[in-house]
Design a protein around this motif. Structure first.
Motif: not given
Lengths: 211, 211
Positions: A198, A201-206, A208, A210, B79-80, B82, B84, B86, B109, B147-148, B150, B171-174, B188-189
């Protein structure tokens, strides 16, 4: 045999799952070409042939792979033609979630013991599986002939549990605690760190946001 | 900024967790040298300095890192700092397990929506979270500003869900389904495949048995 890279073994598992489905749909005498397999799996056919080449000779020119034969062979390579005995170390949120996860049965993985340090939990029996004290790991793991230990304990307890597991003579550990464990070389250790996934992913979103 | 390798980002998460614990123990004005940090984490000190160098200048010669500052900075990079939003796609065993997993809260999250294709589940509300039809993914994901996503659906359904998620603009998938998903490049996957992790261990154990 040349030691196959880790990623080839991971892909074998992917091939296996596809072949199982394909077999159900197309029957026991079906064949498949590596180009077809590649297209279905979105992987380069050369890569598939190379992955399989580590384990022997598969497929016939002009015919392709006999699906059932290949499936059985991969299943055997991955050790999925027998049952494996698991223990869970740590019965918190993640431990409970994994205990309830029915996917293990399909993989022929049976949880035979659970360990925890909470005295309120120790001694309880859930679905036939007893919760033991973490102190008894070396003894119980040996007695129940556990093959694989799953560490679902908090980070702070993980190394001490790994030490006890090492003393038990166990050969494989799957660690969910987000710490780097020290274990003897003979012991195979794999790490799954959900929070790191996770965080990535949050690094990547964050990043973006910025930009 | 040079793009940091994936493994550096993973290690940042490891550093962060250690620094949080260290701060609790040693107070807000504590400092730590990279050699100390390296010893605690069982990582080469050069590696730590290199990982951090992707993100700026940290630490002072002779003093080391100011723990609280470094912790806050890493937290921000990952990005921690803030919350997110899910969604869970698939409310089977694994989906239910993750829904109950309290570790998400610590990572800031929040699960705001669940999707499933089972009409018996659709419309239900659990702990304030509604289960929607997978058909409504594009609409609901957009509306709730998820945002993400799962993916905890079975393999056979995973690609179709990924397509709907792509249409939603997420923008992001786990992905927990053991399949290789096709998604647009901008998305981002990350993949977590528990069965592959176990297969890797059973392969290893099985190879040992055969030796």
């Amino acid at each position: 045999m040349k030691q196959p890279p880790q990623v080839s073994i991971s892909r074998l598992a992917l091939y296996l799952r596809f072949l199982e489905d394909y077999l159900l749909e197309h029957g026991p005498n079906s064949t498949i070409k590596s180009t077809q397999l590649a297209r279905f799996l979105n992987i380069n056919p050369h890569q598939i042939r190379k992955d399989l080449s580590y384990f022997g000779k598969f497929g016939e020119r002009g015919i392709g792979y006999r699906v059932e034969e290949l499936k059985n062979k991969i299943s055997q390579i991955l050790g999925l033609d027998r049952n494996w005995r698991l223990c869970l170390c740590g019965m918190g949120n993640l431990g409970s979630a994994l205990f309830a996860y029915r996917g293990f049965k399909q993989m022929r993985l049976s949880i035979l013991a659970v360990f925890d340090s909470d005295h309120k939990k120790i001694g309880k029996v859930m679905k036939g599986v007893r919760i033991y004290s973490v102190e008894s790991i070396p003894e119980v793991v040996r007695k129940l002939k556990i093959d694989i230990a799953v560490i679902t304990a908090p980070s702070a307890a993980a190394q001490s549990i790994a030490d006890k597991l090492a003393r038990s003579g166990i050969k494989a550990i799957l660690n969910f605690a987000p710490v780097k464990l020290n274990v003897p070389q003979r012991l195979k250790l794999r790490n799954v760190d959900l929070s790191t996934e996770f965080n990535y992913l949050t690094y990547f979103l964050s990043a973006q946001v910025q930009q």
